[in-house]
Design a protein around this motif. Structure first.
Motif, PDB file in Angstrom:
ATOM      1  N   ASN A 320      -4.549  10.678  29.726  1.00 41.71           N
ATOM      2  CA  ASN A 320      -3.190  10.226  29.421  1.00 41.71           C
ATOM      3  C   ASN A 320      -2.463  11.162  28.464  1.00 41.71           C
ATOM      4  OD1 ASN A 320      -3.340   7.762  30.964  1.00 41.71           O
ATOM      5  ND2 ASN A 320      -4.676   6.942  29.367  1.00 41.71           N
ATOM      6  N   GLU A 321      -2.987  12.381  28.282  1.00 36.36           N
ATOM      7  CA  GLU A 321      -2.269  13.331  27.416  1.00 36.36           C
ATOM      8  C   GLU A 321      -0.948  13.720  28.097  1.00 36.36           C
ATOM      9  OE1 GLU A 321      -2.057  16.930  27.691  1.00 36.36           O
ATOM     10  OE2 GLU A 321      -2.790  16.947  29.729  1.00 36.36           O
ATOM     11  N   PRO A 322       0.038  14.280  27.362  1.00 35.33           N
ATOM     12  CA  PRO A 322       1.414  14.402  27.872  1.00 35.33           C
ATOM     13  C   PRO A 322       1.557  15.126  29.208  1.00 35.33           C
ATOM     14  CG  PRO A 322       1.346  14.883  25.527  1.00 35.33           C
ATOM     15  CD  PRO A 322      -0.068  14.729  25.958  1.00 35.33           C
ATOM     16  N   ILE A 323       0.901  16.265  29.383  1.00 36.86           N
ATOM     17  CA  ILE A 323       1.064  17.023  30.620  1.00 36.86           C
ATOM     18  C   ILE A 323       0.430  16.277  31.788  1.00 36.86           C
ATOM     19  CG2 ILE A 323       0.582  19.201  31.786  1.00 36.86           C
ATOM     20  CD1 ILE A 323       2.675  19.323  29.525  1.00 36.86           C
ATOM     21  N   ALA A 324      -0.769  15.725  31.577  1.00 31.48           N
ATOM     22  CA  ALA A 324      -1.434  14.967  32.644  1.00 31.48           C
ATOM     23  C   ALA A 324      -0.582  13.779  33.063  1.00 31.48           C
ATOM     24  CB  ALA A 324      -2.811  14.496  32.172  1.00 31.48           C
TER      25      ALA A 324
END
Length: 438
Positions: A320-324
């Motif tokens: 759930n990190e920003p790029i993903a």
């Protein structure tokens, strides 16, 4: 006589179209990754040449912003040697690349130039910065794209023109899966972009994962981690442009890009260098506006298709990190690779229960869909009770569903495991999958 008249008309037209006077400017300042120049008239994205006294070739640079009466440029090469007073001359166009059948089997740099030491003869040129196809001109996705990877073809079936993300941490087998698909898929050709990779890994991927057979029908574009940020960005757009050229010729193209995360990091470098404010985890707003402009360029058009697989290098295995999170919302499905499965020696390390193809139900027949759902159910049932089973706390006969899952678990593992040199046709995969419906 008529031929002479036509020749004269041709050259008159050329002269009338030629830009005989070009504005020139001077470098006034070099700060970090950027070069400030005054006196030039050039728009965002236009390429300029910076001439360094004593150097044979100028340094290419691209206009990325403006500040008061200065243009801000980022070099598409090394900053070394540039100093205030160097002449800056804008070109008449944005970055273009050579295209043609001669690209097959070749390795290019991030600007589309060959780096394998061989001559390259091409038919024409193509713009790197092309808009995505008109939404109403895109053909509907209704044909199955065979990857040759059993787990993908059976449980997250892809279509020709679909865009899929491969989400994984480092060292869990992304390159192995890409190599398998490049060799076994039913595409006409492959375009492979290695963005921000280690220099050592490029040759290893070409020789070990891709192999001679895969390389014959592939075009590799590489911009390693030591290259300037703008070159890494351009590498992604160059690969997309090459895939678009072949799509416009009516081909079914497979596009790999490894990785979108490093593409986003390169844009973050560019954005911070020109003064953008950092947002989530330091990523600038331009990163999130540029992602759909790149990802939407693949897919189907009225002539051909680009089936695209983009890898996302998730930090600390956080899906759930920003790029993903941003990429998952743009693409048509996602394949999650599990570090836990890789640690067990389970390859390809695809986490079936957390992976999905949004178009699978529209592509496969009823029997295929029911068999895939049944296998997922059996695997989920076993996974939920795995701890009890392993410590011997589960008593056989308590639950018929769990008993059935235990009985078929070894067969499920055998079905999902696949050696990197083992090819599985779609018919073979479907035949094995249908056994789980019984």
């Amino acid at each position: 006589m008529q031929e002479l008249v036509n020749e004269i008309r041709h050259w008159r037209r050329k002269v009338s179209q030629a830009k005989l006077l070009r504005s020139t400017g001077k470098v006034t300042k070099v700060i970090g990754l950027t070069v400030e120049a005054k006196g030039i008239t050039a728009g965002i994205g236009q390429v300029c040449d910076i001439y360094i006294p004593g150097e044979r070739n100028p340094v290419m640079a691209e206009v990325v912003g403006f500040q008061e009466d200065s243009s801000i440029l980022m070099p598409l090469g090394e900053l070394r040697g540039i100093y205030p007073g160097c002449t800056v001359v804008p070109r008449s166009e944005a970055l273009i690349i050579g295209v043609g059948e001669g690209l097959l089997g070749r390795v290019l740099d991030g600007l589309g130039r060959p780096i394998d030491g061989k001559d390259l003869t091409l038919r024409g040129t193509y713009s790197v910065n092309n808009p995505p196809p008109d939404p109403l001109q895109r053909k509907r996705i209704n044909k199955i794209f065979t990857t040759g990877v059993r787990a993908i073809d059976a449980l997250m079936t892809c279509g020709q023109g679909q865009r899929i993300g491969i989400f994984a941490g480092s060292g869990v087998g992304k390159s192995t899966i890409l190599g398998m698909m490049a060799r076994f898929c039913n595409a006409d050709l492959n375009v492979i972009a290695l963005i921000g990779e280690r220099g050592r890994e490029v040759r290893e991927f070409i020789e070990n994962d891709l192999g001679p057979d895969g390389m014959k029908r592939s075009i590799v574009v590489t911009a390693t981690s030591d290259q300037p940020a703008l070159v890494r960005l351009k590498g992604a757009f160059v690969a997309s442009a090459i895939a678009e050229y072949f799509r416009d010729q009516g081909k079914n193209v497979l596009l790999f890009m490894d990785s979108i995360t490093r593409f986003a990091m390169a844009q973050r470098e560019v954005g911070l260098a020109v003064g953008e404010p950092p947002a989530t985890k330091g990523y600038t707003p331009s990163v999130f506006s540029l992602l759909p402009k790149l990802l939407e360029r693949s897919g189907s058009s009225k002539n051909g298709t680009i089936t695209a697989f983009y890898t996302v290098l998730v930090e600390a295995d956080d899906m759930n990190e920003p790029i993903a999170d941003a990429v998952r919302g743009i693409l048509d499905g996602h394949i999650v690779l599990s570090r836990e499965l890789a640690a067990r020696g389970h390859y390809p390390a695809i986490d079936v229960l957390n992976s999905v193809s949004r178009l699978a139900t529209n592509l496969v027949d009823k029997n295929h869909a029911l068999a895939a759902a049944r296998l997922r159910h059996l695997l989920a049932t076993y996974t939920q009770s795995e701890d009890l089973i392993n410590i011997g706390a589960y008593v056989k006969g308590t639950s018929p569903e769990i008993d059935n899952a235990i009985n078929k678990y070894d067969k499920i593992l055998k079905f999902l495991l696949q050696n990197k040199d083992e090819e599985s046709s779609f018919d073979q995969t479907l035949q094995e999958l249908l056994k789980f419906r019984r």
